[in-house]
Design a protein around this motif. Structure first.
Motif, short mmCIF file in Angstrom:
data_model
loop_
_atom_site.label_atom_id
_atom_site.label_comp_id
_atom_site.label_asym_id
_atom_site.label_seq_id
_atom_site.Cartn_x
_atom_site.Cartn_y
_atom_site.Cartn_z
N PHE A 1 2.19 1.36 -12.75
CA PHE A 1 2.78 0.61 -11.64
C PHE A 1 2.14 -0.79 -11.55
O PHE A 1 2.81 -1.78 -11.31
CB PHE A 1 2.55 1.38 -10.33
CG PHE A 1 3.21 0.78 -9.14
CD1 PHE A 1 4.59 0.69 -9.05
CD2 PHE A 1 2.44 0.29 -8.09
CE1 PHE A 1 5.19 0.13 -7.94
CE2 PHE A 1 3.03 -0.28 -6.98
CZ PHE A 1 4.41 -0.36 -6.91
N ARG A 2 0.84 -0.85 -11.78
CA ARG A 2 0.10 -2.10 -11.71
C ARG A 2 0.45 -3.04 -12.87
O ARG A 2 0.59 -4.24 -12.70
CB ARG A 2 -1.39 -1.79 -11.76
CG ARG A 2 -2.27 -2.84 -11.17
CD ARG A 2 -3.70 -2.37 -11.29
NE ARG A 2 -4.34 -3.09 -12.37
CZ ARG A 2 -5.35 -3.93 -12.20
NH1 ARG A 2 -5.82 -4.11 -11.01
NH2 ARG A 2 -5.88 -4.56 -13.21
N MET B 1 0.83 -1.20 0.00
CA MET B 1 0.00 0.00 0.00
C MET B 1 0.86 1.25 0.00
O MET B 1 0.54 2.25 -0.64
CB MET B 1 -0.92 0.00 1.23
CG MET B 1 -2.18 -0.82 1.01
SD MET B 1 -3.03 -1.19 2.55
CE MET B 1 -3.47 0.44 3.09
N SER C 1 3.80 1.58 -1.36
CA SER C 1 4.36 1.83 -2.69
C SER C 1 3.29 2.39 -3.64
O SER C 1 3.59 3.21 -4.50
CB SER C 1 5.01 0.57 -3.27
OG SER C 1 4.17 -0.53 -3.12
N TRP C 2 2.03 1.98 -3.45
CA TRP C 2 0.95 2.56 -4.26
C TRP C 2 0.80 4.05 -3.93
O TRP C 2 0.64 4.87 -4.82
CB TRP C 2 -0.38 1.87 -3.95
CG TRP C 2 -0.52 0.54 -4.62
CD1 TRP C 2 -0.15 -0.66 -4.10
CD2 TRP C 2 -1.03 0.29 -5.92
NE1 TRP C 2 -0.41 -1.65 -5.01
CE2 TRP C 2 -0.96 -1.10 -6.14
CE3 TRP C 2 -1.56 1.10 -6.92
CZ2 TRP C 2 -1.39 -1.70 -7.30
CZ3 TRP C 2 -1.99 0.50 -8.09
CH2 TRP C 2 -1.89 -0.88 -8.28
N ALA D 1 3.60 6.00 -5.47
CA ALA D 1 3.36 6.15 -6.92
C ALA D 1 2.35 7.27 -7.18
O ALA D 1 2.55 8.11 -8.06
CB ALA D 1 2.88 4.84 -7.52
N ALA D 2 1.27 7.30 -6.38
CA ALA D 2 0.23 8.32 -6.57
C ALA D 2 0.78 9.71 -6.28
O ALA D 2 0.51 10.66 -7.03
CB ALA D 2 -0.96 8.02 -5.68
N LEU E 1 -0.32 5.07 -11.29
CA LEU E 1 -0.88 3.88 -10.63
C LEU E 1 -1.10 2.74 -11.62
O LEU E 1 -0.75 1.60 -11.35
CB LEU E 1 -2.20 4.25 -9.94
CG LEU E 1 -2.06 5.13 -8.70
CD1 LEU E 1 -3.43 5.55 -8.17
CD2 LEU E 1 -1.28 4.39 -7.61
#
Ligand SMILES: [Zn+2]
Length: 287
Positions: free
Chosen positions: A98-99, A10, A12-13, A16-17, A95
């Protein structure tokens, strides 16, 4: 235990955001200043109406716009809704990339390409301008990336194979980028030329900016994904233009930002294109 494992993910998400929002804030500066030929470094951010310099705490992506209620703190004039939209779009781009990305290079390539496209999508939308400074930068970076991260070169590779030549990396990838750029720019140029001939009027449906935009897409992704971009972008653009014209005749003379449609299609294809092609090939095999 699961919560412990989820936490770094979470985090790292979230990182990224936040990076997306910060870069998005910079893209806003590019979108406003580049079409006017202004510097993107100086002067510091200021209100376009009253020219008052903006404090750092009024320049926090998304948050400041909401706190200020979309108005300048000093002159109370409205701030364009496009600023938070660009910031949010860039955060979404980070995001999604990244995914979907399988490596650091893939992620870097997807976000750099996406950011170039976001600038072009919004300059075309705001002022019907696709700045050459951005497209030329995009072509150069796309070709450079092809040396580090392979670009699809199946068509040229197949032709070379027929002649008994095996192309090694990174030459194959570089040729993929160059042939993609020529394919993208060339196709749009031909379509623009034909449309101009057929319509017989001086009205331009596609400008040279759109041609340059497709050079960028081709340099990054090679022929197959560029083909898919042109297909989806022109389909979406035509659908919207025809529907709106049918609803209201006022739109007959409206100048549609086709570059924006092509740009949006290109970002979608850059992130999901490979998956789309794989799904299509699997479906072909099943039939
Ligand atoms: Zn102001």
């Amino acid at each position: 235990m699961t919560a412990l494992l989820l936490f770094p993910l979470m985090l790292s998400w979230l990182v990224a955001a936040i990076f997306g929002l910060v870069f998005g804030s910079f893209l806003n500066v590019c979108i406003v200043r580049l079409p006017r030929g202004e510097s993107i470094v100086r002067p510091a951010s200021h209100c376009p109406q009253c020219h008052t310099p903006i404090h750092w705490y009024d320049n926090v992506p998304l948050v400041s716009f909401m706190i200020l209620g979309g108005r300048c703190r000093f002159c109370r004039n409205r701030i364009s809704i496009l600023y938070p939209i660009v910031e949010a779009s860039t955060a979404c781009l980070f995001l999604m990339a990244f995914r979907e990305s399988v490596s650091a290079w893939a992620f870097a390539k997807a976000v750099v390409f996406g950011m170039v496209m976001i600038v072009l999508i919004f300059t075309d939308l705001r002022e019907r301008i696709i700045p050459h400074a951005v497209t030329i930068f995009g072509i150069a970076v796309g070709v450079m990336f092809s040396v580090f991260y392979p670009v699809n070169n199946s068509l040229i590779g197949w032709l070379a194979g027929r002649m008994g030549v095996v192309l090694a990396e990174p030459l194959s990838s570089l040729l993929g980028a160059l042939s993609g750029a020529l394919f993208g720019g060339g196709t749009l140029f031909s379509v623009a030329w034909i449309l101009k001939r057929l319509s017989g009027s001086s009205k331009e449906y596609l400008g040279f900016g759109d041609v340059m935009l497709m050079f960028v897409v081709g340099a990054f992704w090679g022929i197959p994904l560029t083909y898919l971009t042109i297909l989806l972008g022109s389909l979406a653009g035509s659908l919207v233009a025809v529907t709106m014209t049918l609803i209201n005749r006022r739109f007959r003379s409206f100048q549609w930002p086709y570059g924006s449609f092509l740009g949006i299609a290109a970002v979608g294809v850059s992130i999901w294109g490979r998956a789309l092609f794989t799904a299509y090939l699997a479906w072909e095999r099943l039939r």
